[in-house]
Motif scaffolding. Structure first.
Motif, PDB file in Angstrom:
ATOM      1  N   ILE A   1      22.938 -33.024  -4.315  1.00 19.84           N
ATOM      2  CA  ILE A   1      22.527 -31.884  -3.492  1.00 19.84           C
ATOM      3  C   ILE A   1      21.107 -32.085  -2.961  1.00 19.84           C
ATOM      4  O   ILE A   1      20.811 -31.761  -1.804  1.00 19.84           O
ATOM      5  N   ILE A   2      20.232 -32.640  -3.790  1.00 17.34           N
ATOM      6  CA  ILE A   2      18.862 -32.948  -3.337  1.00 17.34           C
ATOM      7  C   ILE A   2      18.898 -33.924  -2.178  1.00 17.34           C
ATOM      8  O   ILE A   2      18.162 -33.775  -1.189  1.00 17.34           O
TER       9      ILE A   2
ATOM     10  N   TRP B   1      19.717 -23.573  -1.146  1.00 12.13           N
ATOM     11  CA  TRP B   1      20.242 -22.370  -1.809  1.00 12.13           C
ATOM     12  C   TRP B   1      20.985 -22.746  -3.091  1.00 12.13           C
ATOM     13  O   TRP B   1      20.818 -22.106  -4.135  1.00 12.13           O
ATOM     14  N   ALA B   2      21.812 -23.809  -3.007  1.00 13.18           N
ATOM     15  CA  ALA B   2      22.579 -24.257  -4.170  1.00 13.18           C
ATOM     16  C   ALA B   2      21.657 -24.703  -5.307  1.00 13.18           C
ATOM     17  O   ALA B   2      21.904 -24.403  -6.478  1.00 13.18           O
ATOM     18  N   LEU B   3      20.581 -25.398  -4.969  1.00 11.19           N
ATOM     19  CA  LEU B   3      19.617 -25.825  -5.992  1.00 11.19           C
ATOM     20  C   LEU B   3      18.992 -24.616  -6.681  1.00 11.19           C
ATOM     21  O   LEU B   3      18.770 -24.616  -7.890  1.00 11.19           O
TER      22      LEU B   3
ATOM     23  N   SER C   1      14.520 -30.567 -12.093  1.00  5.45           N
ATOM     24  CA  SER C   1      14.715 -31.470 -10.946  1.00  5.45           C
ATOM     25  C   SER C   1      14.879 -30.676  -9.655  1.00  5.45           C
ATOM     26  O   SER C   1      14.326 -31.031  -8.615  1.00  5.45           O
ATOM     27  N   ALA C   2      15.657 -29.600  -9.733  1.00  6.27           N
ATOM     28  CA  ALA C   2      15.871 -28.758  -8.555  1.00  6.27           C
ATOM     29  C   ALA C   2      14.557 -28.118  -8.112  1.00  6.27           C
ATOM     30  O   ALA C   2      14.239 -28.072  -6.914  1.00  6.27           O
ATOM     31  N   LYS C   3      13.779 -27.641  -9.091  1.00 12.32           N
ATOM     32  CA  LYS C   3      12.503 -26.984  -8.761  1.00 12.32           C
ATOM     33  C   LYS C   3      11.537 -27.958  -8.099  1.00 12.32           C
ATOM     34  O   LYS C   3      10.885 -27.613  -7.100  1.00 12.32           O
ATOM     35  N   GLU C   4      11.456 -29.176  -8.619  1.00 16.56           N
ATOM     36  CA  GLU C   4      10.571 -30.188  -8.029  1.00 16.56           C
ATOM     37  C   GLU C   4      11.017 -30.551  -6.612  1.00 16.56           C
ATOM     38  O   GLU C   4      10.182 -30.723  -5.713  1.00 16.56           O
ATOM     39  N   ALA C   5      12.343 -30.657  -6.414  1.00 20.97           N
ATOM     40  CA  ALA C   5      12.854 -30.987  -5.089  1.00 20.97           C
ATOM     41  C   ALA C   5      12.534 -29.877  -4.088  1.00 20.97           C
ATOM     42  O   ALA C   5      12.177 -30.142  -2.936  1.00 20.97           O
ATOM     43  N   LEU C   6      12.655 -28.646  -4.514  1.00 19.45           N
ATOM     44  CA  LEU C   6      12.350 -27.514  -3.633  1.00 19.45           C
ATOM     45  C   LEU C   6      10.862 -27.471  -3.309  1.00 19.45           C
ATOM     46  O   LEU C   6      10.467 -27.169  -2.168  1.00 19.45           O
ATOM     47  N   THR C   7      10.035 -27.783  -4.288  1.00 14.90           N
ATOM     48  CA  THR C   7       8.583 -27.849  -4.051  1.00 14.90           C
ATOM     49  C   THR C   7       8.279 -28.891  -2.978  1.00 14.90           C
ATOM     50  O   THR C   7       7.491 -28.640  -2.054  1.00 14.90           O
TER      51      THR C   7
END
Length: 379
Positions: free
Chosen positions: A320-321, A338-340, A347-353
């Motif tokens: 997803i990332i 949104w899915a993250l 990992s999701a939080k870091e990717a969104l950052t």
């Protein structure tokens, strides 16, 4: 010409070419349907996929010179897979609705109608015939109801006594004067199960559908899905069967009359993660023969992201990332964000950052910000 005998010959022939039910009606205007369509249009309840000209949808004389009859056909399709595949952690699966199992029903029904047309023209060379399936001007359901195929259920599907609502419909307008069959009386009675369980309240009342709110319609759109629909989608990647599966008239109904309609479980219920990165060529080769592919891969991929979020599938986070960072389509990047946010994790939080820094599209940025806020609020 003995039209009564010809009608009987057509009925008998239809059984030999895989038509499960056939009915005949007049080619007069569908006055009641016109009133309903005008109302639907005024309420903005239409999907937008329909023929725009309401008169053409209800008046066969606008489609053929001096039509006399319409022949309606129905083919039963399976409601269960003979072979089952299981969706499990690490290997989550989406689902295409039953009407998209097997070969595209437009192709199957057009084949049957073509054979029927050839049969008629052999006997009456001067006959005029115009066939259509789903994408034609006439309302299949209105024709089938008047031709006695079944009654129009509260779930807005034709329900037959033999096959429930698991039938595909098609029709043929002709200038031959066949004796009409009797229409079928409504048999839904006081049952409101389909209305009560519709995920989005799209069934306003018995026989009235707000297509704009229907999950089946939403799965076929190409833009961002509204939040409320994302939350209701579940693992559906095309279509919705809820109003059929809860119908008492469909209990125990499962017909396997047509080999080309048999579902391949790996296609009807595919693994979600491989869909995220499938190429156009691969998508066409694997899914191009089913009706659920008609809008292309984009809506399917968007819905797959939503389904993975529904499962909170942590093993899909890296995939997803990759979509959020690399996909050229804003709708896919934003839905991935949104899915993250729904799945969560470091990992999701870091990717969104990181996404907040590199993303340029304003709609996608809004999705990333909302997803980041969701993860942050959950700690």
């Amino acid at each position: 010409m003995n039209y009564a005998q010809l009608k009987q010959d057509i009925i008998e022939y239809s059984k030999t070419i895989g038509i499960d039910k056939i009915g005949f009606t007049s080619a007069s205007t569908f006055e009641e349907m016109k009133i309903r369509l005008v109302e639907q249009q005024a309420l903005d309840y239409q999907s937008g996929f329909e023929e725009k000209d309401i008169d053409k949808r209800v008046d066969p004389s606008l489609l053929m010179d001096k039509p006399k009859s319409i022949i309606s056909i129905a083919l039963a399709y399976p409601s269960k897979m003979k072979e089952r595949v299981v969706s499990k952690k690490g290997a989550r699966r989406g689902i295409f609705c039953r009407a998209s199992w097997g070969t595209d029903y437009h192709v199957v029904l057009k084949n049957r109608l073509q054979k029927l047309e050839e049969f008629i023209l052999e006997r009456v060379p001067e006959a005029l015939c115009k066939s259509m399936v789903d994408t034609g001007e006439l309302v299949d359901r209105a024709v089938a109801q008047r031709a006695g195929i079944g009654w129009s259920g509260k779930n807005c599907a034709i329900i037959t006594p033999e096959f429930g609502s698991y039938v595909y419909l098609g029709e043929m307008i002709t200038n031959l004067p066949f004796l009409p069959d009797a229409s079928m009386e409504d048999q839904c009675g006081s049952c409101n199960k389909c209305i009560e369980v519709c995920p989005t309240g799209a069934l306003i009342q018995g026989g009235q559908l707000n297509a704009q709110r229907c999950i089946a319609f939403q799965t076929q759109t190409k833009g961002f899905l509204a939040e409320e629909f994302r939350e209701k989608l579940g693992n559906r990647i095309y279509g919705c069967d809820t109003c059929q599966t809860v119908c008492p008239k469909n209990k125990g109904i499962d017909f396997h009359n047509h080999p080309e309609m048999e579902p391949d479980p790996e296609i009807a219920k595919p693994l979600l993660q491989p869909l995220l990165h499938i190429s156009n060529k691969e998508f066409k080769e694997k899914y191009g023969h089913i009706s659920g592919s008609w809008r292309g891969k984009k809506p399917i991929q968007r819905n797959a992201l939503i389904a993975l979020a529904h499962y909170k599938e942590e093993s899909a986070v890296e995939d997803i990332i990759l979509v959020m960072n690399k996909d050229p389509r804003p709708v896919l990047r934003g839905t991935a964000a949104w899915a993250l946010g729904k799945i969560g994790g470091q990992s999701a939080k870091e990717a969104l950052t990181n996404g907040l820094i590199i993303e340029k599209d304003q709609e996608v940025l809004a999705e990333i910000e909302a997803a980041f806020a969701r993860i942050s609020s959950e700690g």
